[in-house]
Design a protein around this motif. Structure first.
Motif, PDB file in Angstrom:
ATOM      1  N   ILE A  14       0.835  -1.205   0.000  1.00 48.28           N
ATOM      2  CA  ILE A  14       0.000   0.000   0.000  1.00 48.28           C
ATOM      3  C   ILE A  14       0.869   1.254   0.000  1.00 48.28           C
ATOM      4  N   ARG A  15       1.965   1.233   0.721  1.00 46.13           N
ATOM      5  CA  ARG A  15       2.886   2.377   0.701  1.00 46.13           C
ATOM      6  C   ARG A  15       3.387   2.631  -0.730  1.00 46.13           C
ATOM      7  N   ASP A  35       0.670   5.752  11.295  1.00 45.17           N
ATOM      8  CA  ASP A  35      -0.457   6.623  11.644  1.00 45.17           C
ATOM      9  C   ASP A  35      -0.375   8.000  10.970  1.00 45.17           C
ATOM     10  N   THR A  36       0.516   8.141  10.011  1.00 48.04           N
ATOM     11  CA  THR A  36       0.649   9.404   9.286  1.00 48.04           C
ATOM     12  C   THR A  36      -0.611   9.670   8.466  1.00 48.04           C
ATOM     13  N   PRO A  37      -1.219  10.849   8.619  1.00 42.37           N
ATOM     14  CA  PRO A  37      -2.410  11.184   7.830  1.00 42.37           C
ATOM     15  C   PRO A  37      -2.081  11.259   6.336  1.00 42.37           C
ATOM     16  N   GLU A  42       2.907  15.450   5.196  1.00 41.43           N
ATOM     17  CA  GLU A  42       3.955  14.458   4.971  1.00 41.43           C
ATOM     18  C   GLU A  42       3.699  13.624   3.721  1.00 41.43           C
ATOM     19  N   VAL A  43       2.450  13.212   3.517  1.00 42.80           N
ATOM     20  CA  VAL A  43       2.093  12.423   2.325  1.00 42.80           C
ATOM     21  C   VAL A  43       1.637  13.345   1.212  1.00 42.80           C
ATOM     22  N   GLU A  68     -17.504   0.789  -0.303  1.00 35.64           N
ATOM     23  CA  GLU A  68     -17.609   0.174   1.015  1.00 35.64           C
ATOM     24  C   GLU A  68     -17.508   1.177   2.161  1.00 35.64           C
ATOM     25  N   ASP A  69     -16.871   2.313   1.928  1.00 30.69           N
ATOM     26  CA  ASP A  69     -16.610   3.295   2.986  1.00 30.69           C
ATOM     27  C   ASP A  69     -17.069   4.666   2.501  1.00 30.69           C
ATOM     28  N   LEU A  70     -18.348   4.933   2.621  1.00 29.95           N
ATOM     29  CA  LEU A  70     -18.924   6.157   2.057  1.00 29.95           C
ATOM     30  C   LEU A  70     -18.314   7.429   2.616  1.00 29.95           C
ATOM     31  N   ASN A  71     -17.844   7.401   3.860  1.00 31.06           N
ATOM     32  CA  ASN A  71     -17.217   8.575   4.457  1.00 31.06           C
ATOM     33  C   ASN A  71     -15.727   8.659   4.148  1.00 31.06           C
ATOM     34  N   LEU A  72     -15.192   7.617   3.517  1.00 26.99           N
ATOM     35  CA  LEU A  72     -13.772   7.525   3.164  1.00 26.99           C
ATOM     36  C   LEU A  72     -12.856   7.668   4.385  1.00 26.99           C
ATOM     37  N   ASP A  73     -13.329   7.150   5.519  1.00 24.05           N
ATOM     38  CA  ASP A  73     -12.492   7.136   6.719  1.00 24.05           C
ATOM     39  C   ASP A  73     -11.240   6.307   6.515  1.00 24.05           C
ATOM     40  N   ALA A  74     -11.290   5.368   5.575  1.00 26.66           N
ATOM     41  CA  ALA A  74     -10.136   4.508   5.304  1.00 26.66           C
ATOM     42  C   ALA A  74      -8.944   5.308   4.791  1.00 26.66           C
ATOM     43  N   LEU A  75      -9.201   6.512   4.305  1.00 30.40           N
ATOM     44  CA  LEU A  75      -8.117   7.345   3.793  1.00 30.40           C
ATOM     45  C   LEU A  75      -7.541   8.272   4.866  1.00 30.40           C
ATOM     46  N   GLU A  76      -7.884   8.012   6.109  1.00 27.34           N
ATOM     47  CA  GLU A  76      -7.396   8.851   7.206  1.00 27.34           C
ATOM     48  C   GLU A  76      -5.880   8.729   7.390  1.00 27.34           C
ATOM     49  N   SER A  77      -5.365   7.500   7.314  1.00 28.73           N
ATOM     50  CA  SER A  77      -3.930   7.286   7.528  1.00 28.73           C
ATOM     51  C   SER A  77      -3.476   6.042   6.778  1.00 28.73           C
ATOM     52  N   ILE A  78      -2.182   5.837   6.749  1.00 33.41           N
ATOM     53  CA  ILE A  78      -1.624   4.646   6.110  1.00 33.41           C
ATOM     54  C   ILE A  78      -2.175   3.394   6.800  1.00 33.41           C
ATOM     55  N   ALA A  79      -2.176   3.385   8.119  1.00 39.70           N
ATOM     56  CA  ALA A  79      -2.648   2.220   8.876  1.00 39.70           C
ATOM     57  C   ALA A  79      -4.132   1.960   8.659  1.00 39.70           C
ATOM     58  N   ARG A  80      -4.940   3.007   8.631  1.00 39.96           N
ATOM     59  CA  ARG A  80      -6.386   2.820   8.420  1.00 39.96           C
ATOM     60  C   ARG A  80      -6.652   2.229   7.049  1.00 39.96           C
TER      61      ARG A  80
END
Length: 89
Positions: A14-15, A35-37, A42-43, A68-80
């Motif tokens: 993913i990185r 946990d970098t946003p 940084e990104v 699957e993620d309508l709020n796109l919370d999955a794009l909050e950080s690398i880990a998410r």
């Protein structure tokens, strides 16, 4: 193999996709904490790069983050993003 090993390998993949979407050298993304946003300085993910990243995730893992993620919370950080892809693939 421990349960952390597949997740670590997934994070590394993913990185690479993040670096490709943002258009930076992979080394710039590899040194960042998980946990970098993604939309932080940084990104530097922009809305256009975010769309590119979503397309790359769909192509590589057959996971449609936007569906699957309508709020796109999955794009909050690398880990998410890693955890989201791990859950849905």
């Amino acid at each position: 193999m421990t349960s952390a090993e597949p997740r670590d390998a997934l994070e590394q993949e993913i990185r690479g996709l993040i670096a490709r979407a943002v258009g930076v050298d992979r080394a710039q993304i590899d040194h960042l904490p998980a946990d970098t946003p993604l939309f932080g300085p940084e990104v530097g993910l922009t809305s256009l790069a975010g769309m590119t990243l979503l397309a790359l995730i769909l192509e590589r893992y057959a996971v449609d983050v936007a569906l699957e993620d309508l709020n796109l919370d999955a794009l909050e950080s690398i880990a998410r993003l890693r955890d989201f892809v791990a859950e849905y693939r």
